[in-house]
Motif scaffolding. Structure first.
Motif, PDB file in Angstrom:
ATOM      1  N   ARG A 165      51.805  54.760  52.350  1.00 47.93           N
ATOM      2  CA  ARG A 165      52.904  54.163  51.192  1.00 47.93           C
ATOM      3  C   ARG A 165      54.436  54.485  52.236  1.00 47.93           C
ATOM      4  NH1 ARG A 165      50.632  56.714  46.681  1.00 47.93           N
ATOM      5  NH2 ARG A 165      51.682  58.771  46.956  1.00 47.93           N
ATOM      6  N   SER A 209      55.091  52.008  54.715  1.00 48.84           N
ATOM      7  CA  SER A 209      56.087  50.078  54.390  1.00 48.84           C
ATOM      8  C   SER A 209      57.598  51.325  53.873  1.00 48.84           C
ATOM      9  CB  SER A 209      55.153  50.360  52.589  1.00 48.84           C
ATOM     10  OG  SER A 209      55.990  49.493  51.817  1.00 48.84           O
ATOM     11  N   ASP A 210      57.441  52.415  53.735  1.00 48.61           N
ATOM     12  CA  ASP A 210      59.139  52.515  53.361  1.00 48.61           C
ATOM     13  C   ASP A 210      59.795  52.725  54.983  1.00 48.61           C
ATOM     14  OD1 ASP A 210      58.566  51.845  50.583  1.00 48.61           O
ATOM     15  OD2 ASP A 210      58.690  54.730  50.620  1.00 48.61           O
ATOM     16  N   THR A 254      58.741  50.804  57.423  1.00 51.52           N
ATOM     17  CA  THR A 254      59.154  49.946  58.318  1.00 51.52           C
ATOM     18  C   THR A 254      60.227  48.989  57.478  1.00 51.52           C
ATOM     19  OG1 THR A 254      56.991  49.564  58.605  1.00 51.52           O
ATOM     20  CG2 THR A 254      57.610  47.377  58.179  1.00 51.52           C
ATOM     21  N   CYS A 304      49.954  50.435  59.088  1.00 43.87           N
ATOM     22  CA  CYS A 304      50.809  50.525  59.771  1.00 43.87           C
ATOM     23  C   CYS A 304      51.093  48.452  60.124  1.00 43.87           C
ATOM     24  CB  CYS A 304      50.989  50.739  60.631  1.00 43.87           C
ATOM     25  SG  CYS A 304      51.202  52.333  60.690  1.00 43.87           S
TER      26      CYS A 304
END
Length: 231
Positions: free
Chosen positions: A76, A79-80, A82, A112
């Motif tokens: 998670r 994602s944040d 990125t 990733c």
């Protein structure tokens, strides 16, 4: 073509590294634990301060093992991060026997995708370093760099290992990013063996202290050294 990667803890570090001529940043938090995952807000601040590529650490504890729940949190976080501006990541795990944990590493690498990633110095702390190096080389899914000193004690102890690995084949030489107590005297030796990527942290900070900010003049000296050695 050579690469100089500098560890950045803050936006000011990022600006200084870019001003000094760094090619890429490794963005981390808490060097007291050898680098943990930074907050997305910090990554966003670094992204706003520099145009350099950012490799962001995905590591939740000071060791090299992980749990299922922790791994889910790191997926998670990827994602944040990125969304905050990461261009790539730094990750890698060992299992309870000290071998490369290909399952956990692969799961996080998939999280990733499609961004590239570096396998960090967990490889130097494996129970069987030769086996670990082969296991890391066999990983896929975006792996393009292995940050390694060749020894858990740093490049001083591992430089001969790095030279031997670089001599195996061009792919090995191309994957190695030498770091972990890297000194100026190591650069020419490693470059002669085919290593083109170098990673520095305290070496570009006054008095070698993590409490001091990155010094662009020191980065510039390393940039010149790396460029000259790589020819």
């Amino acid at each position: 073509m050579s690469l100089l990667e500098v560890i950045a803890l803050t936006a000011a570090d990022a600006r200084a590294a870019q001003d000094g001529g760094a090619d890429r940043l490794e963005v981390v938090a808490d060097m007291g634990a050898d680098g943990l995952t930074p907050d997305p807000d910090m990554v966003a601040a670094v992204r706003a301060a520099t145009t350099l590529p950012l490799r962001v650490m995905l590591r939740a504890n000071a060791g090299f093992r992980t749990t299922g729940a922790e791994l889910d949190r790191l997926v998670r976080a990827a994602s944040d991060l990125t969304a905050a501006g990461a261009d790539g990541f730094v990750l890698g795990f060992l299992d309870s026997s000290g071998h490369v944990d290909a399952g956990a590493t692969g799961k996080l690498a998939s999280g990733c995708a499609p961004l590239p990633w570096t396998f960090h110095r967990a490889v130097d702390h494996a129970a069987d370093p030769v086996q670990a190096w082969e296991a890391v080389r066999a990983l896929d899914g975006g792996l393009d760099t292995v940050l390694t000193a060749g020894s858990p004690r740093g490049v001083d102890a591992g430089v001969d290992v790095l030279v031997r690995r670089a001599a195996e084949d061009p792919r090995s030489a191309g994957m190695i990013m030498a770091g972990g107590g890297l000194r100026r005297k190591h650069v020419a030796v490693l470059a002669a063996a085919g290593v083109t990527a170098f990673h520095v942290g305290t070496a570009v900070r006054p008095d070698g202290s993590w409490d001091a900010p990155v010094d662009p003049a020191l980065v510039g000296e390393w940039r010149s050294l790396v460029a000259a050695a790589a020819g």
